[in-house]
Write a protein that holds these residues in place. Structure first.
Motif, PDB file in Angstrom:
ATOM      1  N   VAL A  89      60.709  42.916 -26.925  1.00  0.00           N
ATOM      2  CA  VAL A  89      61.723  42.259 -27.747  1.00  0.00           C
ATOM      3  C   VAL A  89      61.650  40.765 -27.482  1.00  0.00           C
ATOM      4  O   VAL A  89      61.738  40.314 -26.330  1.00  0.00           O
ATOM      5  N   VAL A  90      61.477  39.992 -28.536  1.00  0.00           N
ATOM      6  CA  VAL A  90      61.432  38.536 -28.441  1.00  0.00           C
ATOM      7  C   VAL A  90      62.685  38.004 -29.127  1.00  0.00           C
ATOM      8  O   VAL A  90      62.828  38.099 -30.344  1.00  0.00           O
ATOM      9  N   ASN A  91      63.600  37.472 -28.336  1.00  0.00           N
ATOM     10  CA  ASN A  91      64.867  36.986 -28.860  1.00  0.00           C
ATOM     11  C   ASN A  91      64.736  35.516 -29.247  1.00  0.00           C
ATOM     12  O   ASN A  91      64.606  34.649 -28.386  1.00  0.00           O
ATOM     13  N   LEU A  92      64.780  35.231 -30.537  1.00  0.00           N
ATOM     14  CA  LEU A  92      64.642  33.868 -31.045  1.00  0.00           C
ATOM     15  C   LEU A  92      65.974  33.263 -31.467  1.00  0.00           C
ATOM     16  O   LEU A  92      66.015  32.219 -32.113  1.00  0.00           O
ATOM     17  N   VAL A  93      67.065  33.921 -31.077  1.00  0.00           N
ATOM     18  CA  VAL A  93      68.403  33.412 -31.367  1.00  0.00           C
ATOM     19  C   VAL A  93      68.715  32.274 -30.399  1.00  0.00           C
ATOM     20  O   VAL A  93      68.396  32.349 -29.212  1.00  0.00           O
ATOM     21  N   THR A  94      69.333  31.221 -30.899  1.00  0.00           N
ATOM     22  CA  THR A  94      69.722  30.116 -30.035  1.00  0.00           C
ATOM     23  C   THR A  94      70.827  30.578 -29.093  1.00  0.00           C
ATOM     24  O   THR A  94      71.911  30.968 -29.532  1.00  0.00           O
ATOM     25  N   THR A  95      70.540  30.563 -27.780  1.00  0.00           N
ATOM     26  CA  THR A  95      71.504  30.978 -26.768  1.00  0.00           C
ATOM     27  C   THR A  95      71.476  29.982 -25.618  1.00  0.00           C
ATOM     28  O   THR A  95      70.574  29.162 -25.510  1.00  0.00           O
ATOM     29  N   ARG A 146      51.310  37.386 -27.791  1.00  0.00           N
ATOM     30  CA  ARG A 146      50.822  36.064 -28.169  1.00  0.00           C
ATOM     31  C   ARG A 146      50.175  36.015 -29.555  1.00  0.00           C
ATOM     32  O   ARG A 146      50.406  35.048 -30.309  1.00  0.00           O
ATOM     33  N   PRO A 147      49.379  37.013 -29.960  1.00  0.00           N
ATOM     34  CA  PRO A 147      48.804  36.943 -31.316  1.00  0.00           C
ATOM     35  C   PRO A 147      49.869  36.852 -32.406  1.00  0.00           C
ATOM     36  O   PRO A 147      49.647  36.215 -33.442  1.00  0.00           O
ATOM     37  N   VAL A 148      51.009  37.486 -32.178  1.00  0.00           N
ATOM     38  CA  VAL A 148      52.113  37.387 -33.139  1.00  0.00           C
ATOM     39  C   VAL A 148      52.783  36.026 -33.020  1.00  0.00           C
ATOM     40  O   VAL A 148      53.026  35.338 -34.017  1.00  0.00           O
ATOM     41  N   LEU A 149      53.056  35.608 -31.795  1.00  0.00           N
ATOM     42  CA  LEU A 149      53.799  34.371 -31.567  1.00  0.00           C
ATOM     43  C   LEU A 149      53.041  33.147 -32.061  1.00  0.00           C
ATOM     44  O   LEU A 149      53.639  32.218 -32.609  1.00  0.00           O
TER      45      LEU A 149
END
Length: 288
Positions: A89-95, A146-149
């Protein structure tokens, strides 16, 4: 070579840009959004639209979370915790940094591999070289995802502490916020004599572009730790800030944005540090 299947949770402006970029670069993309209507354009373009978060995460090993805020992350991931076990899970929400650490601890309890992310870009920049995305947490997960990111922009791993990406994001945003407040102060002052905001903004940009390289000099003073280089002193800077405050008020403009700087300098002078290099105010910023 088959590209990793990826799920995007949340289809606001940023989530939509991310989902579109993944789909257009050949990733098998599943999307979910609280308001189902937002999934329709993506489904029409070839993405899979899921009715629930649980359904959305089932087909992907990498799940990108682009929801509204910290509370919404737990709200929507909690019911799908069992299905997320073993996934990244990659959380890209500003926290905040501590919120990132809190989510990482929750993920660990549920055997979910967690990366916290911070997007230093606007939606239109996603997929472009200037888009910078910061990541922190499980390094193996970063290498795996990493390939996705890297499809989204320049990917930067900041360290295993899940709060590091958020911390750097918040620090840089703080610098940006204070810079643009300076723009507003300058515009407010010059507007009193009929100068347009556009003209003052252009003048400010030229001036700050010339001044920005001097930030490295301030950093060298701070890292040196002695504050005795003989450069611009606290007392000299107090005089300069006082002049800026007076000039603002003479034009009928409040100096609320400038006064905190003066208070920090006054505190230093009152404790016998008037001769110190003015960047010593950084020590005043620590909450005791």
């Amino acid at each position: 070579m088959t590209k990793p299947a990826t799920t995007v949770l949340g289809l606001g402006a940023m989530g939509s840009a991310i989902a579109t970029r993944l789909r257009e670069t050949g990733h098998d993309t599943t999307v979910w959004n609280r308001t189902a209507a937002k999934t329709e354009p993506h489904a029409a373009a070839g993405a899979k639209a899921a009715a629930t978060v649980t359904e959305a995460v089932n087909g992907s090993d990498t799940v990108l979370v682009v929801l509204l805020d910290h509370a919404s992350v737990r709200e929507h991931l909690e019911p799908a915790a069992a299905e997320l076990a073993g996934k990244t899970v990659v959380n890209l929400v500003t926290t905040t940094p501590n919120q990132a650490r809190e989510t990482a601890a929750w993920a660990s309890e549920h055997r979910i591999t967690y990366l916290d992310g911070a997007i230093m870009a606007v939606p239109e920049m996603i997929g472009q070289p200037d888009a910078r995305l910061l990541y922190a947490g499980d390094e193996h997960a970063y290498d795996t995802a990493r390939p996705v990111l890297e499809t989204l922009g320049a990917a930067e791993y900041t360290g295993e502490d899940p709060g590091l990406a958020s911390l750097k994001d918040m620090a840089l945003l703080s610098a940006m916020d204070l810079m643009f407040l300076g723009y507003l102060q300058a515009i407010a002052m010059m507007r009193t004599v009929g100068t347009s905001a556009a003209e003052t903004a252009a003048e400010t940009e030229r001036w700050l572009t010339a001044m920005l390289p001097h930030g490295k000099g301030l950093a060298a003073i701070i890292d040196g730790g002695t504050y005795d280089t003989g450069g611009q002193s606290v007392d000299f800077d107090r005089f300069g800030i006082a002049s800026l405050i007076t000039a603002s008020r003479e034009q009928g403009i409040r100096a609320d944005l400038l006064e905190p700087h003066r208070r920090l300098l006054d505190d230093l002078a009152a404790t016998g540090h008037g001769d110190s290099d003015w960047p010593r105010i950084i020590d005043q910023l620590t909450i005791r």
